[in-house]
Design an enzyme around this catalytic site. Sequence first.
Site, short mmCIF file in Angstrom:
data_model
loop_
_atom_site.label_atom_id
_atom_site.label_comp_id
_atom_site.label_asym_id
_atom_site.label_seq_id
_atom_site.Cartn_x
_atom_site.Cartn_y
_atom_site.Cartn_z
N MET A 30 -2.59 -0.21 -4.28
CA MET A 30 -3.54 0.21 -5.48
C MET A 30 -3.45 1.68 -5.54
O MET A 30 -4.38 2.45 -6.31
CB MET A 30 -4.99 -0.36 -5.42
CG MET A 30 -4.84 -2.01 -5.50
SD MET A 30 -6.34 -2.49 -6.24
CE MET A 30 -7.65 -2.15 -4.81
N ASN A 32 -3.50 5.74 -4.42
CA ASN A 32 -4.35 6.71 -3.64
C ASN A 32 -3.91 6.50 -2.01
O ASN A 32 -4.66 6.12 -1.18
CB ASN A 32 -5.83 6.45 -3.82
CG ASN A 32 -6.76 7.45 -2.94
OD1 ASN A 32 -7.49 6.99 -2.20
ND2 ASN A 32 -6.61 8.69 -3.28
N LEU A 33 -2.63 6.75 -1.78
CA LEU A 33 -2.02 6.38 -0.60
C LEU A 33 -2.37 7.33 0.46
O LEU A 33 -2.70 8.32 0.38
CB LEU A 33 -0.31 6.38 -0.74
CG LEU A 33 0.16 5.52 -1.98
CD1 LEU A 33 1.53 5.72 -1.90
CD2 LEU A 33 -0.47 4.16 -1.86
N HIS A 34 -2.54 6.76 1.68
CA HIS A 34 -2.90 7.46 2.85
C HIS A 34 -1.98 6.96 4.09
O HIS A 34 -0.98 5.95 3.58
CB HIS A 34 -4.31 7.11 3.34
CG HIS A 34 -4.77 5.65 3.28
ND1 HIS A 34 -4.09 4.97 4.31
CD2 HIS A 34 -5.60 5.21 2.57
CE1 HIS A 34 -4.71 3.56 3.98
NE2 HIS A 34 -5.49 3.70 3.15
N HIS A 37 -0.92 3.11 4.32
CA HIS A 37 -0.09 2.70 3.37
C HIS A 37 1.22 3.23 3.74
O HIS A 37 2.34 2.47 3.45
CB HIS A 37 -0.25 3.20 1.98
CG HIS A 37 -1.55 2.81 1.13
ND1 HIS A 37 -2.73 3.67 1.06
CD2 HIS A 37 -1.80 1.66 0.64
CE1 HIS A 37 -3.64 3.12 0.61
NE2 HIS A 37 -3.23 1.63 0.48
N GLN A 61 -9.74 -8.17 -9.44
CA GLN A 61 -10.01 -8.13 -7.98
C GLN A 61 -11.29 -7.51 -7.60
O GLN A 61 -11.92 -7.27 -6.69
CB GLN A 61 -9.06 -8.06 -7.07
CG GLN A 61 -8.66 -6.55 -6.55
CD GLN A 61 -7.23 -6.19 -5.87
OE1 GLN A 61 -6.16 -6.87 -6.10
NE2 GLN A 61 -7.70 -5.75 -4.73
N LYS A 151 -5.65 -4.80 8.24
CA LYS A 151 -6.74 -4.18 8.03
C LYS A 151 -7.63 -5.13 7.16
O LYS A 151 -8.68 -5.75 7.43
CB LYS A 151 -6.95 -2.67 7.41
CG LYS A 151 -8.45 -2.28 7.17
CD LYS A 151 -8.34 -0.99 6.65
CE LYS A 151 -9.64 -1.07 5.88
NZ LYS A 151 -9.34 -1.30 4.40
N SER A 187 -9.00 3.97 5.04
CA SER A 187 -8.97 3.28 3.76
C SER A 187 -9.37 4.11 2.40
O SER A 187 -9.78 5.14 2.78
CB SER A 187 -10.28 2.43 3.87
OG SER A 187 -10.35 1.77 2.48
#
Length: 289
Positions: A30, A32-34, A37, A61, A151, A187
């Site tokens: 979705m 906003n990658l960290h 990801h 969701q 996770k 997250s």
Amino acid sequence: MNKVQRVSSLRAAVSAARKDKKTVGFVPTMGNLHEGHLELVRSAKRRADFVVVSIYVNPTQFGAHEDLDNYPSTPEEDARMLAELGTDILFLPEKTTMYPGELEEQTVVYVPKIGDLYCGKDRPEHFYGVTTVVSRLFNMVQPDVAIFGNKDYQQLTIVRRMVEDLAYPIQVVGVDTVRSKEGLALSSRNGYLTAKERLDAPALQQSLQKISEQLKERSAVASKSALKKLEDEAKAELKKRGFKPQYITVCRQADLKPAKKGDTSLVILAAAQLGKARLIDNIEVELAD
Ligand code: PAF
């Protein structure tokens, strides 16, 4: 890296890769990658010749009072990081592509029972939304292998079940959770934590480790009431640290049913609100036979 919005362009690129005898890996996100990801993408690169990553903030969701409208979005930074990792296709579908009709009239994919437990109890619409969008994405990308984070343990278990039940020819791979050095699972929602809450947040994983150690010391699941005691103690500790625990539960890895005497492959799942962030985490526990 090619950015595509239309399913026809995605399919053309994937079939060209298949003509070159390439295998296809897929990482749904979705945005906003960290680093968590990015580990999924690295895993996809190791397992497949051609990697597709999707970014789509899936409205179905999210519950009515959840953070859909404020969900963090960092499109340029995401695209830059994915290109650096050698992603082949970044799929950015629009809402009309994912849900062409009225949402209320859309076919849904629902995995019963397991989807109603834990996060499914606290967020009744959540897993319908996840399995529906993931199944549509699978049909659009048609990957050989799809990568998800451990996770979201319940999500991963539900997706595995869906793949088995609907006979998708896709290997589903779970990748270890990436954590901050203090132990907090990465997250996108950690961005909602204040500086003080960020210091407290690793207590969630610590409480799961404590239960895990206690289970290992006893080397058995003694009884339902003994488990409940461990879970309640952990919840009480977390409350003292400012959390609002939603559930902490010791269950079986295979089907996420509550653990019983004699079970050895366990996972402890937890969700707790800390300020504006709803945090989830888990830890697997293997007891000697
Ligand atoms: O885990 C997520 O980010 C989402 O649930 C997923 C799998 C991309 C479906 O929207």
